[in-house]
Write a protein that holds these residues in place. Structure first.
Motif, short mmCIF file in Angstrom:
data_model
loop_
_atom_site.label_atom_id
_atom_site.label_comp_id
_atom_site.label_asym_id
_atom_site.label_seq_id
_atom_site.Cartn_x
_atom_site.Cartn_y
_atom_site.Cartn_z
N SER A 130 101.58 15.77 -21.47
CA SER A 130 101.10 15.52 -22.84
C SER A 130 99.66 15.96 -23.04
O SER A 130 99.12 15.81 -24.14
CB SER A 130 101.21 14.03 -23.17
OG SER A 130 102.56 13.63 -23.19
N GLY A 131 99.02 16.48 -22.02
CA GLY A 131 97.63 16.91 -22.12
C GLY A 131 97.50 18.41 -22.32
O GLY A 131 98.28 19.19 -21.78
N ARG A 132 96.53 18.82 -23.12
CA ARG A 132 96.24 20.23 -23.35
C ARG A 132 94.73 20.47 -23.20
O ARG A 132 93.92 19.66 -23.63
CB ARG A 132 96.65 20.67 -24.75
CG ARG A 132 98.11 20.57 -25.06
CD ARG A 132 98.92 21.62 -24.33
NE ARG A 132 100.33 21.51 -24.61
CZ ARG A 132 101.17 20.67 -23.99
NH1 ARG A 132 100.72 19.87 -23.07
NH2 ARG A 132 102.44 20.64 -24.29
N ILE A 133 94.40 21.62 -22.61
CA ILE A 133 93.01 22.05 -22.53
C ILE A 133 92.84 23.11 -23.60
O ILE A 133 93.53 24.14 -23.60
CB ILE A 133 92.69 22.62 -21.13
CG1 ILE A 133 92.88 21.52 -20.09
CG2 ILE A 133 91.27 23.16 -21.09
CD1 ILE A 133 92.78 21.97 -18.66
N LEU A 134 91.96 22.86 -24.53
CA LEU A 134 91.81 23.72 -25.70
C LEU A 134 90.82 24.86 -25.44
O LEU A 134 89.82 24.68 -24.75
CB LEU A 134 91.33 22.90 -26.90
CG LEU A 134 92.17 21.66 -27.25
CD1 LEU A 134 91.62 20.98 -28.49
CD2 LEU A 134 93.63 22.04 -27.45
N THR A 135 91.12 26.00 -26.02
CA THR A 135 90.21 27.14 -25.90
C THR A 135 89.05 27.02 -26.88
O THR A 135 88.01 27.62 -26.67
CB THR A 135 90.95 28.47 -26.15
OG1 THR A 135 91.64 28.38 -27.39
CG2 THR A 135 91.93 28.76 -25.03
N GLU A 136 89.25 26.24 -27.93
CA GLU A 136 88.22 26.05 -28.94
C GLU A 136 88.18 24.59 -29.36
O GLU A 136 89.23 23.98 -29.58
CB GLU A 136 88.54 26.94 -30.15
CG GLU A 136 87.41 27.08 -31.12
CD GLU A 136 87.75 28.11 -32.20
OE1 GLU A 136 87.68 27.73 -33.38
OE2 GLU A 136 88.08 29.25 -31.84
N ARG A 137 86.98 24.04 -29.46
CA ARG A 137 86.83 22.63 -29.85
C ARG A 137 86.95 22.50 -31.37
O ARG A 137 86.17 23.08 -32.11
CB ARG A 137 85.48 22.12 -29.38
CG ARG A 137 85.27 20.65 -29.67
CD ARG A 137 83.89 20.19 -29.20
NE ARG A 137 83.67 18.80 -29.50
CZ ARG A 137 83.98 17.79 -28.70
NH1 ARG A 137 84.51 18.05 -27.52
NH2 ARG A 137 83.75 16.55 -29.05
N PRO A 138 87.95 21.74 -31.84
CA PRO A 138 88.07 21.54 -33.29
C PRO A 138 87.01 20.56 -33.80
O PRO A 138 86.37 19.86 -33.03
CB PRO A 138 89.47 20.94 -33.45
CG PRO A 138 89.80 20.36 -32.13
CD PRO A 138 89.00 21.07 -31.09
N SER A 139 86.88 20.52 -35.10
CA SER A 139 86.00 19.54 -35.72
C SER A 139 86.82 18.26 -35.90
O SER A 139 87.47 18.05 -36.92
CB SER A 139 85.50 20.06 -37.07
OG SER A 139 84.65 19.10 -37.65
N PHE A 140 86.80 17.42 -34.87
CA PHE A 140 87.66 16.24 -34.84
C PHE A 140 87.49 15.34 -36.06
O PHE A 140 88.46 14.85 -36.62
CB PHE A 140 87.41 15.42 -33.58
CG PHE A 140 87.82 16.11 -32.31
CD1 PHE A 140 89.11 16.56 -32.12
CD2 PHE A 140 86.90 16.31 -31.28
CE1 PHE A 140 89.50 17.20 -30.95
CE2 PHE A 140 87.28 16.94 -30.11
CZ PHE A 140 88.58 17.38 -29.94
N THR A 141 86.28 15.13 -36.48
CA THR A 141 85.99 14.21 -37.58
C THR A 141 86.75 14.56 -38.84
O THR A 141 87.17 13.68 -39.58
CB THR A 141 84.48 14.20 -37.88
OG1 THR A 141 83.79 13.97 -36.66
CG2 THR A 141 84.11 13.14 -38.87
N PHE A 142 86.93 15.85 -39.09
CA PHE A 142 87.55 16.29 -40.33
C PHE A 142 89.03 16.65 -40.18
O PHE A 142 89.64 17.18 -41.10
CB PHE A 142 86.78 17.49 -40.90
CG PHE A 142 85.34 17.17 -41.17
CD1 PHE A 142 84.99 16.29 -42.18
CD2 PHE A 142 84.34 17.74 -40.39
CE1 PHE A 142 83.66 15.97 -42.42
CE2 PHE A 142 83.01 17.44 -40.63
CZ PHE A 142 82.67 16.55 -41.64
N ASP A 143 89.62 16.37 -39.03
CA ASP A 143 91.00 16.75 -38.79
C ASP A 143 91.95 15.61 -39.14
O ASP A 143 91.97 14.57 -38.48
CB ASP A 143 91.18 17.15 -37.32
CG ASP A 143 92.53 17.77 -37.04
OD1 ASP A 143 93.42 17.72 -37.93
OD2 ASP A 143 92.72 18.31 -35.94
N PRO A 144 92.78 15.78 -40.18
CA PRO A 144 93.71 14.72 -40.57
C PRO A 144 94.72 14.37 -39.48
O PRO A 144 95.20 13.25 -39.42
CB PRO A 144 94.39 15.26 -41.83
CG PRO A 144 94.11 16.71 -41.86
CD PRO A 144 92.88 16.95 -41.05
#
Length: 151
Positions: A57-71
């Motif tokens: 269930s874990g993923r390592i992301l290539t780009e960090r999203p803007s968590f605060t604004f992600d619905p």
């Protein structure tokens, strides 16, 4: 890269002579962002990203999203979590033959990442009791557990 304190580097070279240079170099690497995907809400989320080796269930992301604004974050579809914390699931699988009807206690549980891993492992028949004594941190724990749907 911010330069490390000289005394720190000297101590590392004494304590870990064989690995010191590699360790000091690695401290300059950019931090990786990893997330715990809610398998019932969004199993395909970031399916093209690298899976954490010890947790499906874990993923390592290539780009960090803007968590605060992600619905999707606020809907509990995923939880930002260090991949090292996800090792808990692997350990539980190794220790317990089945997760049915197990009860787990998570103390000092805020912000709730390990509680979410425990709840996934415990499943419908298990139980996770999480507590945080610090009132302000307890609210964060409660919010994350509710978003995840693990209450």
């Amino acid at each position: 890269m911010t330069s490390l304190p000289t005394k720190f580097c000297e101590r590392i070279k004494i304590q870990f002579p064989g690995e010191a240079d590699a360790l000091i170099e690695s401290l300059g690497w950019p931090a990786k962002t990893s997330v715990h995907i809610h398998q019932k809400k969004a199993p395909e989320l970031w399916s093209n990203e690298q899976q954490v080796k010890w947790y499906s269930s874990g993923r390592i992301l290539t780009e960090r999203p803007s968590f605060t604004f992600d619905p999707l974050l606020h809907a509990g579809c995923y939880y930002p979590q260090e991949s090292s914390s996800m090792i808990l699931h692997h350990i539980l699988v190794e220790i317990f033959e089945k997760s049915d009807h197990k009860t787990f206690l998570d103390l000092c549980a805020s912000p709730g990442g390990k509680t979410l891993v425990l709840s996934e492992f415990a499943g419908e028949k298990g139980r996770v009791i999480s507590n945080e004594l610090n009132r302000s941190r307890n609210q964060v724990l409660k919010e994350n557990v509710v978003k995840w749907g693990a209450q």
